[in-house]
Design a protein around this motif. Structure first.
Motif, short mmCIF file in Angstrom:
data_model
loop_
_atom_site.label_atom_id
_atom_site.label_comp_id
_atom_site.label_asym_id
_atom_site.label_seq_id
_atom_site.Cartn_x
_atom_site.Cartn_y
_atom_site.Cartn_z
N PHE A 60 37.70 6.71 31.02
CA PHE A 60 37.24 6.64 29.63
C PHE A 60 35.72 6.59 29.57
O PHE A 60 35.09 7.32 28.80
N GLY A 61 35.11 5.74 30.39
CA GLY A 61 33.65 5.62 30.39
C GLY A 61 32.95 6.92 30.78
O GLY A 61 31.96 7.31 30.15
N ILE A 62 33.47 7.57 31.80
CA ILE A 62 32.85 8.82 32.26
C ILE A 62 32.98 9.90 31.21
O ILE A 62 32.03 10.65 30.93
N MET A 106 30.31 13.29 27.19
CA MET A 106 30.23 13.88 25.86
C MET A 106 28.93 13.50 25.16
O MET A 106 28.30 14.33 24.49
N VAL A 107 28.49 12.26 25.32
CA VAL A 107 27.23 11.83 24.69
C VAL A 107 26.05 12.58 25.29
O VAL A 107 25.17 13.06 24.57
N LEU A 132 33.27 12.87 17.62
CA LEU A 132 33.60 12.16 18.85
C LEU A 132 33.92 10.70 18.57
O LEU A 132 34.91 10.17 19.09
N LEU A 133 33.14 10.06 17.73
CA LEU A 133 33.39 8.67 17.37
C LEU A 133 34.75 8.52 16.69
O LEU A 133 35.51 7.59 16.98
N TYR A 134 35.08 9.45 15.81
CA TYR A 134 36.37 9.41 15.11
C TYR A 134 37.52 9.58 16.10
O TYR A 134 38.53 8.88 16.01
N VAL A 135 37.39 10.49 17.05
CA VAL A 135 38.44 10.70 18.05
C VAL A 135 38.63 9.45 18.91
O VAL A 135 39.77 9.03 19.18
N VAL A 136 37.55 8.83 19.32
CA VAL A 136 37.65 7.64 20.17
C VAL A 136 38.31 6.49 19.40
O VAL A 136 39.24 5.84 19.90
N THR A 137 37.88 6.24 18.17
CA THR A 137 38.45 5.12 17.42
C THR A 137 39.91 5.38 17.06
O THR A 137 40.73 4.47 17.13
N SER A 138 40.26 6.61 16.71
CA SER A 138 41.66 6.89 16.39
C SER A 138 42.55 6.80 17.63
O SER A 138 43.71 6.40 17.54
N THR A 139 42.02 7.13 18.80
CA THR A 139 42.78 6.99 20.04
C THR A 139 43.05 5.52 20.35
O THR A 139 44.16 5.15 20.74
N VAL A 140 42.05 4.67 20.16
CA VAL A 140 42.23 3.24 20.39
C VAL A 140 43.27 2.67 19.43
O VAL A 140 44.16 1.90 19.83
#
Length: 95
Positions: free
Chosen positions: A21-23, A28-29, A49-57
């Motif tokens: 996840f971190g890599i 991407m950043v 990207l932020l939306y994808v990460v938060t929706s995945t969590v």
């Protein structure tokens, strides 16, 4: 009473998931920072990207919560069945 076997995960699996996840987020950043595009395009993609990460969590939490609820329901049902079986006397003619 039967014991249910809880699935477990190893420390290595957990470490691999966190590292992956971190890599991926770091890559991407970095790609968004050095992408040859206008700043508004990079900002739009960063927001995506932020939306994808938060929706995945959130999705992971919902799936985990649903699994935990079904496990609790199964345990309650099993406890009720065990209680009925221990109280049942097949030789008693007057129930």
């Amino acid at each position: 009473m039967t014991k249910s076997v809880q699935p477990s995960q190893t420390g290595a699996f957990y470490a691999q998931a966190v590292a992956s996840f971190g890599i991926s987020v770091t890559a991407m950043v970095v790609a968004l920072i050095y992408m040859p595009a206008a700043s508004w395009v990079r900002a739009f993609l960063a927001l995506g990207l932020l939306y994808v990460v938060t929706s995945t969590v959130v999705l992971c939490k919902v799936v985990r919560d649903r699994q935990e609820i079904s496990e609790v329901t199964n345990r309650v049902d099993q406890a009720r069945l065990d209680k009925l079986l221990t109280q049942h006397d097949p030789f008693n003619l007057n129930p």
